[in-house]
Motif scaffolding. Sequence first.
Motif, PDB file in Angstrom:
ATOM      1  N   PHE A 165      23.015  29.535  45.529  1.00 17.97           N
ATOM      2  CA  PHE A 165      22.128  29.833  44.496  1.00 17.97           C
ATOM      3  C   PHE A 165      22.834  30.612  43.308  1.00 17.97           C
ATOM      4  O   PHE A 165      22.688  30.448  42.303  1.00 17.97           O
ATOM      5  N   MET A 166      23.555  31.734  43.696  1.00 18.46           N
ATOM      6  CA  MET A 166      24.070  32.559  42.771  1.00 18.46           C
ATOM      7  C   MET A 166      25.210  32.235  42.069  1.00 18.46           C
ATOM      8  O   MET A 166      25.368  32.367  40.943  1.00 18.46           O
ATOM      9  N   VAL A 167      25.910  31.321  42.697  1.00 15.35           N
ATOM     10  CA  VAL A 167      27.151  30.547  41.931  1.00 15.35           C
ATOM     11  C   VAL A 167      26.558  29.674  40.997  1.00 15.35           C
ATOM     12  O   VAL A 167      27.202  29.341  39.849  1.00 15.35           O
ATOM     13  N   ASP A 168      25.645  28.976  41.355  1.00 14.71           N
ATOM     14  CA  ASP A 168      25.086  27.988  40.380  1.00 14.71           C
ATOM     15  C   ASP A 168      24.560  28.707  39.224  1.00 14.71           C
ATOM     16  O   ASP A 168      24.574  28.326  37.856  1.00 14.71           O
ATOM     17  N   ARG A 169      24.104  29.982  39.368  1.00 13.72           N
ATOM     18  CA  ARG A 169      23.424  30.690  38.209  1.00 13.72           C
ATOM     19  C   ARG A 169      24.681  31.112  37.507  1.00 13.72           C
ATOM     20  O   ARG A 169      24.724  31.254  36.118  1.00 13.72           O
ATOM     21  N   CYS A 170      25.968  31.564  37.943  1.00 16.11           N
ATOM     22  CA  CYS A 170      26.939  31.895  37.181  1.00 16.11           C
ATOM     23  C   CYS A 170      27.594  30.659  36.233  1.00 16.11           C
ATOM     24  O   CYS A 170      28.035  30.893  35.161  1.00 16.11           O
ATOM     25  N   ILE A 171      27.572  29.674  36.961  1.00 20.21           N
ATOM     26  CA  ILE A 171      28.025  28.532  36.142  1.00 20.21           C
ATOM     27  C   ILE A 171      27.169  27.985  35.054  1.00 20.21           C
ATOM     28  O   ILE A 171      27.350  27.819  33.914  1.00 20.21           O
ATOM     29  N   ARG A 172      25.803  28.126  35.454  1.00 24.35           N
ATOM     30  CA  ARG A 172      24.598  28.090  34.315  1.00 24.35           C
ATOM     31  C   ARG A 172      24.742  28.648  33.131  1.00 24.35           C
ATOM     32  O   ARG A 172      24.630  28.535  31.848  1.00 24.35           O
ATOM     33  N   ASP A 173      25.240  30.159  33.483  1.00 26.22           N
ATOM     34  CA  ASP A 173      25.533  31.358  32.547  1.00 26.22           C
ATOM     35  C   ASP A 173      26.834  31.123  31.672  1.00 26.22           C
ATOM     36  O   ASP A 173      27.271  31.938  30.953  1.00 26.22           O
ATOM     37  N   GLY A 174      27.643  29.928  32.129  1.00 24.33           N
ATOM     38  CA  GLY A 174      28.892  29.789  31.561  1.00 24.33           C
ATOM     39  C   GLY A 174      30.022  30.618  32.037  1.00 24.33           C
ATOM     40  O   GLY A 174      31.234  30.725  31.502  1.00 24.33           O
ATOM     41  N   LEU A 175      30.001  31.096  33.113  1.00 25.55           N
ATOM     42  CA  LEU A 175      30.867  31.874  33.914  1.00 25.55           C
ATOM     43  C   LEU A 175      31.837  31.072  34.859  1.00 25.55           C
ATOM     44  O   LEU A 175      31.344  30.135  35.312  1.00 25.55           O
ATOM     45  N   PHE A 176      32.794  31.388  35.104  1.00 20.96           N
ATOM     46  CA  PHE A 176      33.813  31.004  35.979  1.00 20.96           C
ATOM     47  C   PHE A 176      33.582  31.256  37.411  1.00 20.96           C
ATOM     48  O   PHE A 176      33.523  32.550  37.758  1.00 20.96           O
ATOM     49  N   ALA A 177      33.255  30.232  38.193  1.00 20.67           N
ATOM     50  CA  ALA A 177      32.420  30.814  39.563  1.00 20.67           C
ATOM     51  C   ALA A 177      33.002  29.664  40.623  1.00 20.67           C
ATOM     52  O   ALA A 177      33.075  28.668  40.135  1.00 20.67           O
ATOM     53  N   THR A 178      33.182  30.207  42.089  1.00 27.10           N
ATOM     54  CA  THR A 178      33.720  29.372  42.999  1.00 27.10           C
ATOM     55  C   THR A 178      32.570  29.855  44.174  1.00 27.10           C
ATOM     56  O   THR A 178      32.446  30.922  44.457  1.00 27.10           O
ATOM     57  N   TRP A 179      32.260  28.901  45.042  1.00 26.13           N
ATOM     58  CA  TRP A 179      31.783  28.999  46.149  1.00 26.13           C
ATOM     59  C   TRP A 179      32.471  29.282  47.291  1.00 26.13           C
ATOM     60  O   TRP A 179      33.043  28.341  47.781  1.00 26.13           O
ATOM     61  N   GLN A 180      32.653  30.632  47.801  1.00 24.87           N
ATOM     62  CA  GLN A 180      33.211  30.913  48.774  1.00 24.87           C
ATOM     63  C   GLN A 180      33.010  32.068  49.166  1.00 24.87           C
ATOM     64  O   GLN A 180      32.239  32.888  48.783  1.00 24.87           O
ATOM     65  N   GLY A 181      33.140  32.507  50.663  1.00 19.77           N
ATOM     66  CA  GLY A 181      33.036  33.757  51.356  1.00 19.77           C
ATOM     67  C   GLY A 181      34.227  34.629  51.204  1.00 19.77           C
ATOM     68  O   GLY A 181      35.218  34.198  50.784  1.00 19.77           O
ATOM     69  N   ALA A 182      33.772  35.946  51.225  1.00 22.27           N
ATOM     70  CA  ALA A 182      34.979  37.038  51.029  1.00 22.27           C
ATOM     71  C   ALA A 182      35.843  36.974  52.181  1.00 22.27           C
ATOM     72  O   ALA A 182      36.850  37.581  51.836  1.00 22.27           O
ATOM     73  N   THR A 183      35.469  36.547  53.504  1.00 15.95           N
ATOM     74  CA  THR A 183      36.758  36.639  54.397  1.00 15.95           C
ATOM     75  C   THR A 183      37.526  35.269  54.284  1.00 15.95           C
ATOM     76  O   THR A 183      38.591  35.282  55.028  1.00 15.95           O
ATOM     77  N   ASP A 184      37.128  34.376  53.642  1.00 16.48           N
ATOM     78  CA  ASP A 184      38.141  33.101  53.330  1.00 16.48           C
ATOM     79  C   ASP A 184      37.935  32.698  51.935  1.00 16.48           C
ATOM     80  O   ASP A 184      37.447  31.571  51.727  1.00 16.48           O
ATOM     81  N   PRO A 185      38.719  33.287  50.925  1.00 17.55           N
ATOM     82  CA  PRO A 185      38.617  32.676  49.642  1.00 17.55           C
ATOM     83  C   PRO A 185      39.598  31.764  49.581  1.00 17.55           C
ATOM     84  O   PRO A 185      40.544  31.799  48.743  1.00 17.55           O
TER      85      PRO A 185
END
Length: 355
Positions: A165-185
Amino acid sequence: MKYGALKAPTAATVSPRPVSVNSTKNRFYRSTRRHLITMENAMFPNSIDSHLSQLEKINPVAFKAIERRIARESFDCLAKLSRNEFTPEGRGSDYLDSIQLSLLARSEGVMDLLGKMHPNGRDGLCSSLIFCDLLAGDGYVNKVAHQLLGEARCPSFINSDVSQFMVDRCIRDGLFATWQGATDPFWIKDGSVDGVLMAYGTHHIPRAERATAVRAAARILRPGGIFVLHDFEEGSPTARWFADVVSTHSVTPHDYPHFTAGEVLDLFAAAQFDDVTVQRITDPFVFHGGDEESALQLLAEYVVKMYGLEQLRNHTQRVLALLDEYFGLVVTQTSHDEFEARIARNALVGSGRRV
């Protein structure tokens, strides 16, 4: 002047009805499980390749750090990790509303963190640097940096988060974003970024997995790159705020252990970081208004949305009293004939350089 006109309410006046809280939280878990079924299809409606092409167009500098060979198993694992409160069924929408209410309310702490991510402080920041925010949410740090530094000095951010949900918002706002967890980028190449940030939610990483997350940060950093870890110290007023107020009054549970200074030092040492420091910084909420009442109203509304305090939504005076009890609420008149309302949160920040 010190905010003190209101007495902190007693437990009896602020305690919600347990049945209401539990039923709300159970509904959250049920709807989140349903939400996970379609997560990957929603994230990549066309294909992963088309998503990669979109990322390259958004920021060619940041894209240099992206690993194109994505294993399908990574997404299967990620879906299992994505059950957190930052969804439309949890407090994700409220959190986004708080950012809309005031982008710069937490900017003092954000800029302090960014200054620690370069040997020359904020003066060294520029767009050719690649910073990975592994707990980016909707890209809040990226947005503050762009607003205050400008395009030429704002680093190229890779905004990563476990919440689709948050990554979708990043991309909607024109930001570079990836869906991944902090323990496994897994999207990010070894030794490819100049700085890594974990902030504003690091306590959400289970204690048993924190060493893995710090090692992952070391993996993606270039030699000489800096890792900054931010959280609110165990036993601090902010940690107690989460345990006493957020866990009780929010629509979602919030039972996460915070960090200690010793734990941060041990994690950085185990991942073989150099020049390790642990500091305590001021990370306040700050609001301005034409008069004292409007500044306080904005602060209370922001806090309710920020933490999803559904049961305090229509209780501004209770919220302000609780803020004063836990943090100390100060209202001052500025030189511009405005009024400033401020609560002083203190955060624990570890930093280290990859050898």
